[in-house]
Design a protein around this motif. Sequence first.
Motif, PDB file in Angstrom:
ATOM      1  N   VAL A 158       7.160   8.532  29.416  1.00  0.00           N
ATOM      2  CA  VAL A 158       7.354  10.234  29.133  1.00  0.00           C
ATOM      3  C   VAL A 158       8.889  10.429  29.046  1.00  0.00           C
ATOM      4  O   VAL A 158       9.902  10.114  29.824  1.00  0.00           O
ATOM      5  N   GLU A 159       9.278  11.001  27.706  1.00  0.00           N
ATOM      6  CA  GLU A 159      10.385  11.276  27.219  1.00  0.00           C
ATOM      7  C   GLU A 159      10.685  12.969  27.163  1.00  0.00           C
ATOM      8  O   GLU A 159       9.820  13.565  26.764  1.00  0.00           O
ATOM      9  N   PHE A 160      11.470  13.264  27.990  1.00  0.00           N
ATOM     10  CA  PHE A 160      11.729  14.678  27.733  1.00  0.00           C
ATOM     11  C   PHE A 160      13.206  15.015  26.954  1.00  0.00           C
ATOM     12  O   PHE A 160      14.429  14.630  27.507  1.00  0.00           O
ATOM     13  N   GLN A 161      13.096  15.385  25.765  1.00  0.00           N
ATOM     14  CA  GLN A 161      13.867  15.314  24.793  1.00  0.00           C
ATOM     15  C   GLN A 161      14.775  16.853  24.599  1.00  0.00           C
ATOM     16  O   GLN A 161      14.084  17.806  24.248  1.00  0.00           O
ATOM     17  N   CYS A 162      15.863  16.870  25.063  1.00  0.00           N
ATOM     18  CA  CYS A 162      16.591  17.962  24.871  1.00  0.00           C
ATOM     19  C   CYS A 162      17.597  18.000  23.794  1.00  0.00           C
ATOM     20  O   CYS A 162      18.061  19.010  23.182  1.00  0.00           O
ATOM     21  N   SER A 163      18.455  16.746  23.520  1.00  0.00           N
ATOM     22  CA  SER A 163      19.343  16.523  22.680  1.00  0.00           C
ATOM     23  C   SER A 163      18.779  16.280  21.069  1.00  0.00           C
ATOM     24  O   SER A 163      17.729  15.948  21.044  1.00  0.00           O
ATOM     25  N   PRO A 164      19.585  16.470  20.230  1.00  0.00           N
ATOM     26  CA  PRO A 164      19.138  16.293  18.730  1.00  0.00           C
ATOM     27  C   PRO A 164      18.641  14.647  18.730  1.00  0.00           C
ATOM     28  O   PRO A 164      19.364  13.907  19.208  1.00  0.00           O
ATOM     29  N   LEU A 165      17.666  14.283  17.709  1.00  0.00           N
ATOM     30  CA  LEU A 165      17.422  12.996  17.716  1.00  0.00           C
ATOM     31  C   LEU A 165      16.806  12.814  16.320  1.00  0.00           C
ATOM     32  O   LEU A 165      15.992  13.481  15.970  1.00  0.00           O
ATOM     33  N   THR A 166      17.491  11.712  15.766  1.00  0.00           N
ATOM     34  CA  THR A 166      16.918  11.680  14.236  1.00  0.00           C
ATOM     35  C   THR A 166      15.519  11.028  14.193  1.00  0.00           C
ATOM     36  O   THR A 166      15.362  10.374  14.947  1.00  0.00           O
ATOM     37  N   VAL A 167      14.840  11.452  13.116  1.00  0.00           N
ATOM     38  CA  VAL A 167      13.485  10.701  12.941  1.00  0.00           C
ATOM     39  C   VAL A 167      13.828   8.942  12.802  1.00  0.00           C
ATOM     40  O   VAL A 167      12.636   8.346  13.415  1.00  0.00           O
ATOM     41  N   GLN A 168      14.660   8.389  12.452  1.00  0.00           N
ATOM     42  CA  GLN A 168      14.921   7.126  12.453  1.00  0.00           C
ATOM     43  C   GLN A 168      15.034   6.441  13.854  1.00  0.00           C
ATOM     44  O   GLN A 168      14.316   5.733  14.075  1.00  0.00           O
ATOM     45  N   ARG A 169      15.611   7.264  14.711  1.00  0.00           N
ATOM     46  CA  ARG A 169      16.109   6.870  16.103  1.00  0.00           C
ATOM     47  C   ARG A 169      14.730   6.986  16.820  1.00  0.00           C
ATOM     48  O   ARG A 169      14.437   6.050  17.519  1.00  0.00           O
ATOM     49  N   LEU A 170      13.977   8.077  16.350  1.00  0.00           N
ATOM     50  CA  LEU A 170      12.541   8.424  17.136  1.00  0.00           C
ATOM     51  C   LEU A 170      11.621   7.035  16.764  1.00  0.00           C
ATOM     52  O   LEU A 170      10.991   6.462  17.727  1.00  0.00           O
ATOM     53  N   LEU A 171      11.829   6.495  15.683  1.00  0.00           N
ATOM     54  CA  LEU A 171      10.835   5.562  15.083  1.00  0.00           C
ATOM     55  C   LEU A 171      11.320   4.514  15.739  1.00  0.00           C
ATOM     56  O   LEU A 171      10.294   3.701  16.148  1.00  0.00           O
ATOM     57  N   GLU A 172      12.524   4.215  15.875  1.00  0.00           N
ATOM     58  CA  GLU A 172      13.068   2.825  16.717  1.00  0.00           C
ATOM     59  C   GLU A 172      12.631   2.892  17.876  1.00  0.00           C
ATOM     60  O   GLU A 172      12.289   1.957  18.594  1.00  0.00           O
ATOM     61  N   ARG A 173      12.750   4.001  18.767  1.00  0.00           N
ATOM     62  CA  ARG A 173      12.335   4.028  20.003  1.00  0.00           C
ATOM     63  C   ARG A 173      10.865   3.872  20.374  1.00  0.00           C
ATOM     64  O   ARG A 173      10.362   3.147  21.403  1.00  0.00           O
ATOM     65  N   ASN A 174      10.263   4.516  19.671  1.00  0.00           N
ATOM     66  CA  ASN A 174       8.480   4.322  19.627  1.00  0.00           C
ATOM     67  C   ASN A 174       8.285   2.837  19.292  1.00  0.00           C
ATOM     68  O   ASN A 174       7.248   2.310  19.984  1.00  0.00           O
TER      69      ASN A 174
END
Length: 355
Positions: A105-121
């Motif tokens: 479960v990730e609670f995202q409050c700060s900016p996150l690029t789609v690239q970084r999100l793809l990497e995390r997932n």
Amino acid sequence: MLVASNNHKLVFAQNVRPGEQYYCPACRQPVRLRRGKSKVPHFAHLPGADCAVSEGETGEHLRGKQQLFDHLRKQGLQPQLEVYLPAIRQRPDILVRHADRVVAVEFQCSPLTVQRLLERNAGYRRLGIKPLWLLGQPYRRRLSSEKVAQFTQLIGGQPTVLYWNTTTARVEYERGFYRCSFAKGRQPRSKLLQRQTIALTRTQVGDLLVSQLAERVWNTVHQPLAHCPVVCHDLAPTWPVTRVALIYWRIAVVTALMARPLFSAWSPAEWRHWLWQCGQPYWLTFACAPITILTTVFNQLTADLVAAQVIHHCGGRYVLFCHPYWFANLAEKYASLNGTGNHRSNRVKLLPKER
Ligand SMILES: [Zn+2]
């Protein structure tokens, strides 16, 4: 962070004993306890510390993380806070086992690029962990289509953007992103058609994707975008899936159909792939949802093309039956939209009559 280690044990920031030294579980550098009247007690790296998983955490993020942890515990689950996963060098806010799956479960409050999100997932997927993204206050402003797509998740089969509200300590489901091209809210069909047509006359330049499409349309049917057949218009609101208005993808498909010989046939799978291919430069990046998110817009256009008798579904295949009619000018199109024309929008060019 809410958890730090001390003598190989993990300790909650709210349970620390004075005079002890605590360390970051990820990088093992010393961390400092921070607390105050309005602050959630938490640990912070010392200035200048270089830690792969440390992010500047806002009060909202710390509070939300704690609330989510409590919320999951109250549901009888056994959540773990800030577990560092060395194999992927990631530290989800919360890790919890639910219905035979491990969920991050990730609670995202700060900016996150789609690239970084793809990497995390991708990291979570490698470990067989299902990520679940909840957004915080900074994402409450009007989101661009790109951001909506980035954080769209299928919840109960429906596209959804999830929020965690730290004021109410509850999950909120946002599904209010459905819309038609160039229109907010529901409008009568004829008004919507007119509105979209006007917008098409105005947006021929500027966007590269759109001007390339306009050129392709001109080379294929020698008409501007605004003269497109009625079947190109998206009249049912849809979840944002394209970088530019959805109508451009539909025009691209219909234009591609114009170049195909009559009686071309596709199996349903080939047809879906072809629809996807026609829209390749248009699709937004869905980092948290499967490609089946496009099924709705595929089905809608297919149903509209069948209703307009452009394609037929027969023998388990889609068959191109006629090339849709492009209007010669706007006056003709408007007349047809207002029902005063000779219904040329429905006029189809079937096979040339044999004599
Ligand atoms: Zn660290």
